[in-house]
Design an enzyme around this catalytic site. Structure first.
Site, PDB file in Angstrom:
ATOM      1  N   SER A 173       0.799  -1.010   0.079  1.00  0.00           N
ATOM      2  CA  SER A 173       0.057  -0.008  -0.174  1.00  0.00           C
ATOM      3  C   SER A 173       0.845   1.422   0.040  1.00  0.00           C
ATOM      4  O   SER A 173       0.597   2.260  -0.846  1.00  0.00           O
ATOM      5  CB  SER A 173      -0.891  -0.096   1.220  1.00  0.00           C
ATOM      6  OG  SER A 173      -1.834  -1.001   1.089  1.00  0.00           O
ATOM      7  N   ARG A 225       1.424   4.348  -2.770  1.00  0.00           N
ATOM      8  CA  ARG A 225       1.165   5.776  -2.650  1.00  0.00           C
ATOM      9  C   ARG A 225       2.504   6.622  -2.752  1.00  0.00           C
ATOM     10  O   ARG A 225       2.385   7.844  -2.894  1.00  0.00           O
ATOM     11  CB  ARG A 225       0.884   5.699  -1.148  1.00  0.00           C
ATOM     12  CG  ARG A 225      -0.609   5.420  -1.307  1.00  0.00           C
ATOM     13  CD  ARG A 225      -1.273   4.870   0.466  1.00  0.00           C
ATOM     14  NE  ARG A 225      -2.459   4.622   0.544  1.00  0.00           N
ATOM     15  CZ  ARG A 225      -3.280   3.453   0.283  1.00  0.00           C
ATOM     16  NH1 ARG A 225      -2.540   2.529  -0.495  1.00  0.00           N
ATOM     17  NH2 ARG A 225      -4.401   3.101   0.094  1.00  0.00           N
ATOM     18  N   ARG A 280     -13.414  -6.755 -11.654  1.00  0.00           N
ATOM     19  CA  ARG A 280     -13.595  -6.171 -10.138  1.00  0.00           C
ATOM     20  C   ARG A 280     -14.310  -4.768 -10.341  1.00  0.00           C
ATOM     21  O   ARG A 280     -14.415  -4.330 -11.488  1.00  0.00           O
ATOM     22  CB  ARG A 280     -12.317  -6.058  -9.515  1.00  0.00           C
ATOM     23  CG  ARG A 280     -11.427  -7.570  -9.088  1.00  0.00           C
ATOM     24  CD  ARG A 280     -10.271  -7.211  -8.448  1.00  0.00           C
ATOM     25  NE  ARG A 280     -10.501  -6.424  -7.352  1.00  0.00           N
ATOM     26  CZ  ARG A 280      -9.308  -6.417  -6.802  1.00  0.00           C
ATOM     27  NH1 ARG A 280      -8.051  -6.601  -6.931  1.00  0.00           N
ATOM     28  NH2 ARG A 280      -9.371  -5.627  -5.421  1.00  0.00           N
ATOM     29  N   ASP A 302      -7.126  -8.440   4.025  1.00  0.00           N
ATOM     30  CA  ASP A 302      -6.550  -9.140   3.344  1.00  0.00           C
ATOM     31  C   ASP A 302      -5.933 -10.307   4.141  1.00  0.00           C
ATOM     32  O   ASP A 302      -5.290 -11.262   3.557  1.00  0.00           O
ATOM     33  CB  ASP A 302      -5.178  -8.362   2.925  1.00  0.00           C
ATOM     34  CG  ASP A 302      -5.504  -7.069   1.777  1.00  0.00           C
ATOM     35  OD1 ASP A 302      -6.828  -7.402   1.395  1.00  0.00           O
ATOM     36  OD2 ASP A 302      -4.799  -6.173   1.529  1.00  0.00           O
TER      37      ASP A 302
END
Ligand SMILES: O=C(O)C1=C[C@@H](OP(=O)(O)O)[C@@H](O)[C@H](O)C1
Ligand SMILES: C=C(OP(=O)(O)O)C(=O)O
Length: 434
Positions: A24, A28, A123, A315
């Site tokens: 993540s 970013r 998705r 997750d």
């Protein structure tokens, strides 16, 4: 690719391991570096397929990026310095990259098309299109999915009540809000991972989170300044070994420099509630909390998780299923329908794969029920990742409880978030005692 899994390690799992950088934060760090002034250096970047999709997409948007192993140098182009890519941006398997870039590109003065692999193309993307459209964005989807055509527009600030508990959607809205003509307020249903907020503050952005931890206010048009960012180890990668050491007899391992952002570490609470043996030693905190985790094998007890528990463990839910499959009773997980729209329908793939081992597990629309008291057996067919990295790695950990070797089909899926997973697992199987 079919990988042979060797089965129960005779001496248990031992040793000390530093897992690779956080996925993540790698996404970013790249994006915020690209839209800042000056140079950004990321140390501990995760060179896995998902993050490389973001890196390549940003290069195609005209951002000079150089990678040397886990160190990445980005020459920032500022909020208004991106250029139109010559071709559609291929986001591969990466949901995070797709949703975040949708928010960024919605406010850029050019059109972009995002495409992806078969899994990503299934998705849901309406979740970002709809709130971005309310800010003035023009986004066309293909029956709710990729390909996504974004016609960049001048965006308007405003108020968004989020319809889904998703850090990806929240982050898309924050990146859009940075480019808007006035302040924006975003209200989450439940607090989700706050990496975008923390990192944006480090880069000089004006973003406030209210005491309810769900209401975020973004002030637009900041002058973001390039930063040096130390990315900690990915808690979601460490989670595979936290689980392994909890369920493999005689195991005792130490994981170092792991990201301990409380919006991510739900599995630590779950392990403690199940009777796991876990000790956390925090280190000095910078933008993100970091620390070492020591874990050893324990007899686990059942657990019951509901909607409010889910974002901090989203997750890790395949691993919760595996832990529950060794507990001395019946566990339940509900409020986790989001699992149905990950890389696979993870409720279906968790149930299919664990049933191959004799685990008593039943699917519900929004979760599963597991009786951990059943006796496991060798699978009669290959284990299968179904092309989903987290399912493949969870089953490789499950196989550590089997007396004989097994085969895992689709083992290459680990490259999406943890390319060195099998090497790191082998190291702990041969490990030196801690
Ligand atoms: O923002 C992120 O980096 C992520 C958020 C989560 O997705 P959602 O926020 O859509 O649940 C998570 O499943 C994904 O692996 C990474
Ligand atoms: C859901 C995941 O990632 P993404 O949504 O970025 O594909 C994951 O890593 O488990």
């Amino acid at each position: 690719m079919i990988k042979t899994l060797t089965g129960a390690p005779k001496i248990g799992l031992h040793g000390t391991l530093a897992v690779p950088g956080d996925k993540s934060l790698s996404h970013r760090g790249l994006i915020l570096g690209a839209i800042s002034q000056g140079t950004t250096t990321l140390h501990g970047f995760l060179p896995a397929a998902d993050c490389l999709s973001t890196l390549t997409a940003l290069q195609a948007l005209g951002v000079p990026i150089h990678r040397d192993g886990t160190t990445v140098t980005i020459t920032g182009r500022g909020l208004h310095g991106l250029s139109q890519p010559k071709q559609p941006l291929d986001m591969g398997n990466a949901g995070t990259a797709t949703r975040l870039l949708a928010g960024l590109l919605a406010g850029q003065p050019f059109a972009t098309t995002l495409i992806g692999d078969a899994s990503l193309s299934r998705r849901p993307m309406e979740r970002v299109r709809q709130p971005l459209q309310a800010m003035g964005a023009h986004i066309e989807l293909t029956a709710g999915h990729l390909p996504m055509r974004i016609n960049g527009q001048r965006l308007h600030g405003g108020h968004t009540d989020m319809q889904v508990a998703s850090a990806q959607v929240k982050s898309a809205l924050i990146l859009a809000a940075l480019q808007a003509d006035g302040p924006s307020t975003i209200v989450e249903q439940l607090p989700t991972r706050d990496h975008t907020e923390r990192l944006l503050r480090q880069f000089g952005g004006h973003i406030e989170t209210a005491a309810d931890e769900r209401t975020i206010t973004v002030t637009p048009q900041p002058q973001l300044q390039g930063q040096t960012v130390q990315i900690p180890g990915d808690f979601s990668s460490a989670a595979f070994f936290l689980t392994a050491a909890s369920i493999v007899p005689k195991a005792h391992i130490r994981l170092t420099q792991v990201g301990l952002n409380p919006t991510r570490t739900g599995l630590l609470n779950v392990l403690q509630r199940m009777g796991g043996h876990v000790t956390v030693t925090p280190q000095t905190q910078t933008t993100e909390p970091v620390g070492d985790i020591e874990v050893s094998c324990a007899q686990l007890h059942p657990i019951h998780l509901t909607a409010a528990d889910i974002p901090a463990i989203i997750d890790e839910l395949p691993l919760v299923a595996l832990l529950a499959a060794t507990a001395d009773g019946i566990s339940t997980v509900s409020g986790a329908a989001e699992l149905r729209v990950k890389e696979t329908d993870r409720i279906a793939t968790i149930v299919t794969e664990l049933q191959k081992l004799g685990v008593v597990i039943t699917a519900q629309p929004d979760g599963f029920t597991i009786d951990g008291r059943a006796t496991w057996h060798q699978p009669k067919e290959n284990l299968d990742s179904h092309g989903d990295h987290r399912i493949g790695m969870m089953m490789a950990i499950a196989a550590l409880r089997l007396p004989q070797p097994t085969q895992l089909a689709g083992a290459e899926a680990v490259d999406i978030s943890y390319p060195t997973f099998f090497e790191d697992l082998a190291q702990l199987c041969q490990g030196v005692r801690v």
